[in-house]
Write a protein that holds these residues in place. Structure first.
Motif, mmCIF file in Angstrom:
data_model
loop_
_atom_site.group_PDB
_atom_site.id
_atom_site.type_symbol
_atom_site.label_atom_id
_atom_site.label_comp_id
_atom_site.label_asym_id
_atom_site.label_seq_id
_atom_site.Cartn_x
_atom_site.Cartn_y
_atom_site.Cartn_z
ATOM 1 N N TRP A 288 -1.998 8.594 -3.649
ATOM 2 C CA TRP A 288 -2.841 8.327 -4.796
ATOM 3 C C TRP A 288 -2.809 9.179 -5.845
ATOM 4 O O TRP A 288 -2.368 10.172 -5.833
ATOM 5 N N SER B 41 0.818 3.425 -7.300
ATOM 6 C CA SER B 41 1.191 1.907 -6.650
ATOM 7 C C SER B 41 2.370 1.499 -6.369
ATOM 8 O O SER B 41 3.298 2.233 -6.632
ATOM 9 N N LEU C 224 -2.400 17.611 3.502
ATOM 10 C CA LEU C 224 -1.368 16.260 3.728
ATOM 11 C C LEU C 224 -0.877 15.944 5.065
ATOM 12 O O LEU C 224 -0.535 14.959 5.631
ATOM 13 N N ALA D 170 0.827 -1.095 -0.194
ATOM 14 C CA ALA D 170 0.190 -0.077 0.010
ATOM 15 C C ALA D 170 0.851 1.308 0.134
ATOM 16 O O ALA D 170 1.868 1.149 0.801
ATOM 17 N N VAL D 171 0.301 2.378 -0.790
ATOM 18 C CA VAL D 171 1.038 3.455 -0.649
ATOM 19 C C VAL D 171 0.248 4.818 0.136
ATOM 20 O O VAL D 171 1.021 5.711 0.495
ATOM 21 N N GLY D 172 -0.831 4.372 0.585
ATOM 22 C CA GLY D 172 -1.405 5.436 1.311
ATOM 23 C C GLY D 172 -2.325 6.517 0.441
ATOM 24 O O GLY D 172 -1.994 6.592 -0.727
ATOM 25 N N TRP D 173 -3.200 7.119 1.073
ATOM 26 C CA TRP D 173 -3.977 7.987 0.168
ATOM 27 C C TRP D 173 -3.342 9.285 -0.345
ATOM 28 O O TRP D 173 -3.488 9.893 -1.084
ATOM 29 N N ARG D 174 -2.259 9.716 0.560
ATOM 30 C CA ARG D 174 -1.415 10.543 0.311
ATOM 31 C C ARG D 174 -0.720 10.720 -1.103
ATOM 32 O O ARG D 174 -0.456 11.835 -1.799
#
Length: 478
Positions: A102, A105, A476, A96-100
């Motif tokens: 997005w 990937s 952020l 996962a990379v996290g929503w920040r």
């Protein structure tokens, strides 16, 4: 090349360089790795008989059944486990990379590191050479193996096995004594694994340091068993006897000493004696008890008993108590060291200051569990810990307070054979871990790969930081 000859020092670097050139030219893919493991399994299975002969010759005698259990079974199980799971291990793993970040990937790609050096010991000379080799091959590396000079016949057997299974530029074996071992450890490997004593482990780490070679050290220490008041003594005595006298105690995770609640010390000692008499009813003629590897190790162990006796401790030798001096001398010539219990040896005695690595078991009383834990914590963190209790709270209290490399609850040794469990020490008992997926990862570079999309919010995060960009940055860090 004479596969029985020691390796000249000037050949070590040449061989390592050849292994790396071949690896760079063609890194083993999944099909090659699987084929190598299958071929190794077939060849090893066919040579179990000659392996047993070589090990027994090196030790003077070692129980055939101990060879089958500790060497053949463990190696075959590790091979089967790796073959079964290899495809899954080699696949990239999503991360996962996290929503920040997005809509980017990420994934983790296991990549082989190159040439892995393995320095293996004498006490389980096949298992502790081939199990890490399996992991290194599964991970796509080439391997240079240096087995122990104290088991020369088994080391030559390993070289013969390897030379028939692998091309010389994929897996090589170096033979020789301490000078060869020291020069081997100083080679610029991509990863180096050493299994052996803590003292030699320090030297190996120092030799690897100039090259910044990553090291995995599988060492040892004083592994305690703690028998809690609720646990049946007969069962504890039987399982601790296995953990102590398997391979005549020459086991890095063997029980080094046992802590027993003070009200039951005498009963525990008697239970162990009964267990040993049942296992070795005719000790002089037994085929089920392993010899000490060499005269130096035998003398070291005899010195521990003599030191304890000089301090007022009376050794308990249940299976040889009735032997005369002539019989004892005969056993000594054969390096057949009898099971020996030392009850309440002083904390500053040699047997309590050093890893025993032999068939001597100190038995020490404790008043309460806090006392037992304090005793364990007064020493270096051990490679293994063996709590005996049916009370989960007591077990958890011991495990949490006395951190060790690995734990088997209500038994001994068995965590080593569970291939999904990482095997390794902590601090003076070791660095890093192997076995199963953990071994595969140890000999891999778990490469993080972050993939950005064509359009991404990060394109906007640049000066001047005004208006919308300012609001984005502050969002952020909410």
């Amino acid at each position: 090349m004479d596969i029985t000859a020691d390796t000249p020092l000037d050949e070590l670097a040449t061989t390592r360089d050849g292994l790396r050139r071949a690896w760079l030219a063609r890194k083993p893919d999944f099909a090659q790795r699987r084929a190598d493991l299958l071929r190794l399994r077939k060849a090893f299975r066919e040579r179990i008989g000659s392996m047993d002969e070589a090990i027994r010759a090196d030790f003077g005698h070692r129980s055939e059944h101990e060879n089958l259990l500790s060497e053949a079974m463990i190696v075959l199980a590790e091979l089967d486990h790796a073959i079964k799971h290899l495809r899954r291990w080699t696949k990239p793993r999503r991360a996962a990379v996290g929503w920040r970040f997005w809509p980017a990937s990420a994934r983790i790609v296991p990549e082989p590191v190159g040439v892995v050096g393995i320095l293996s010991p004498w006490n389980y000379p096949v298992n502790l050479a081939l199990v890490p080799l399996v992991s290194a091959i599964a991970a796509g590396n080439h391997v240079y193996l240096k087995p122990s000079e104290h088991t020369p016949r088994t080391s030559r057997w390993l070289r013969e096995l390897v030379s028939e299974v692998f091309p010389a530029d994929r897996v090589a074996v170096a033979l020789g004594g301490p000078e060869v071992g020291a020069a081997f450890a100083a080679l610029p490997f991509d990863h180096l694994l050493f299994t052996g004593s803590t003292a030699v482990g320090r030297k190996v780490m120092a030799a690897a340091a100039p090259n910044l070679t990553p090291v995995t050290l599988e060492l040892g220490g004083k592994a305690p068993a703690v028998v809690c008041p609720d646990f049946p003594l007969d069962r504890a005595a039987a399982r601790i006897a296995t953990g102590k006298w398997f391979n005549a105690g020459q086991t890095c995770i063997g029980v080094d000493y046992v802590l027993v609640d003070e009200a039951r010390v005498s009963a525990f000692v008697e239970a162990v004696q009964s267990e040993l008499r049942a296992r070795y009813p005719d000790f002089e003629a037994t085929r089920d008890y392993t010899r000490i590897i060499n005269d130096g190790q035998y003398a070291r162990l005899r010195g521990y008993v003599d030191d304890a006796r000089a301090r007022g401790v009376v050794p308990v030798e249940p299976v040889t108590a009735t032997l005369d001096d002539a019989a004892r001398e005969r056993l000594a010539r054969e390096r057949l060291f009898p099971p020996t219990l030392l009850v309440e040896p002083p904390a500053d005695s040699e047997v309590m200051r050093n890893e025993i690595f032999g068939p001597i078991l100190p038995v020490i009383s404790y008043r309460g569990l806090a006392d037992a834990i304090a005793r364990i914590r007064s020493m270096d963190r051990p490679l293994a810990l063996y709590p005996f209790s049916n009370d989960a709270r007591e077990v958890n209290r011991i495990v949490e307070a006395a951190l060790a490399g690995g734990v088997t609850v209500n038994d001994t040794l068995l965590h080593f054979g569970a291939h999904d469990l990482p095997f390794g020490g902590i601090g003076p008992s070791g660095i890093g871990a192997i076995h199963g997926r953990t071994g595969f990862d140890t000999f891999s570079k778990l490469l993080p790969v972050f993939r950005q999309r064509r359009f991404a919010g990060s394109d906007l995060l640049k000066p001047p930081y005004r208006g919308f960009v300012d609001r984005m940055v502050r969002l952020l860090v909410r």
